[in-house]
Design a protein around this motif. Structure first.
Motif, short mmCIF file in Angstrom:
data_model
loop_
_atom_site.label_atom_id
_atom_site.label_comp_id
_atom_site.label_asym_id
_atom_site.label_seq_id
_atom_site.Cartn_x
_atom_site.Cartn_y
_atom_site.Cartn_z
N ALA A 244 -10.08 5.34 -4.64
CA ALA A 244 -8.89 4.48 -4.78
C ALA A 244 -8.43 4.25 -6.34
N SER B 78 -3.56 4.14 -2.90
CA SER B 78 -4.31 2.82 -2.79
C SER B 78 -4.66 2.62 -1.30
N VAL B 79 -5.76 1.81 -1.24
CA VAL B 79 -6.64 1.39 0.13
C VAL B 79 -6.20 0.03 0.57
N ARG B 80 -5.67 -0.11 1.45
CA ARG B 80 -5.50 -1.63 2.20
C ARG B 80 -7.02 -2.07 2.58
N ARG C 109 1.01 -1.15 -0.12
CA ARG C 109 -0.04 -0.07 -0.12
C ARG C 109 0.82 1.22 -0.20
N ASN D 74 -15.04 2.66 -2.10
CA ASN D 74 -13.66 3.29 -2.25
C ASN D 74 -13.47 4.05 -3.56
N LEU E 187 -6.69 -1.29 -5.12
CA LEU E 187 -7.32 -1.85 -3.68
C LEU E 187 -6.37 -2.97 -3.45
N ASP F 176 -3.05 1.13 8.74
CA ASP F 176 -4.29 1.69 7.83
C ASP F 176 -5.04 0.81 7.10
N GLY F 177 -6.26 1.05 7.00
CA GLY F 177 -7.10 0.16 6.03
C GLY F 177 -8.33 0.17 6.47
#
Length: 151
Positions: free
Chosen positions: A66, A31-33, A25, A63, A69, A46-47
């Motif tokens: 983003a 990006s989003v975790r 990430r 999301n 992902l 984070d996530g």
């Protein structure tokens, strides 16, 4: 650029999925975790957490900002064909690990190669440095001790 999906799956719990997902990430701007599972999101990372049965479409809808992902899940591979699939092996794998290993583009310990860097560049639309970083993190790692690594 359209949203890209990286799936990190594993043989079982405690193989380093969360730590690897967080490192990847950090390499991928925008990006989003996402963790799919039965537990809870770790507070120091984070996530976003979703229960295992959450459909992929809902994750995308939730999301929209983003670019990437980064999803920790074996089960999601039954629903989608991600842009990049990473598998972390271990002894005593759970039943869902067979599909995850079969679908993997990168497997921990596979060794860094130029072909793998090219594959990641092509699939994710990232530069050589970012792709090489993802390959290095995935293919060179030795095992579960990645969980405690802050780097």
């Amino acid at each position: 650029m359209s949203m890209k999906t990286v799936v990190i799956s594993g043989a079982r719990s405690n193989v380093g999925k969360t730590a690897l997902a967080e490192k990847i990430r950090r390499l991928l701007p925008g990006s989003v975790r996402v963790k799919l599972g039965h537990g809870e999101l770790k507070e120091d990372v984070d996530g976003v957490f979703y229960h295992a049965e959450t459909p992929y479409e809902r994750i995308i809808e939730d999301n929209p900002q983003a670019d990437f992902l980064v999803i920790e899940s074996n089960r999601i591979l039954e629903e989608i064909d991600p842009d990049l699939s990473i598998y972390l092996p271990a002894d005593d794998p759970k039943p869902s690990a067979a599909l995850a290993e079969e679908r993997a583009d990168l497997i921990r310990g596979c060794g860094e190669t130029e072909e793998l860097v090219d594959l990641v560049m092509e699939r994710l639309g990232v530069d050589t440095r970012t792709a090489a970083g993802i390959v290095r993190l995935t293919c060179a790692d030795e095992g579960p001790d990645i969980e405690s690594d802050d780097g």
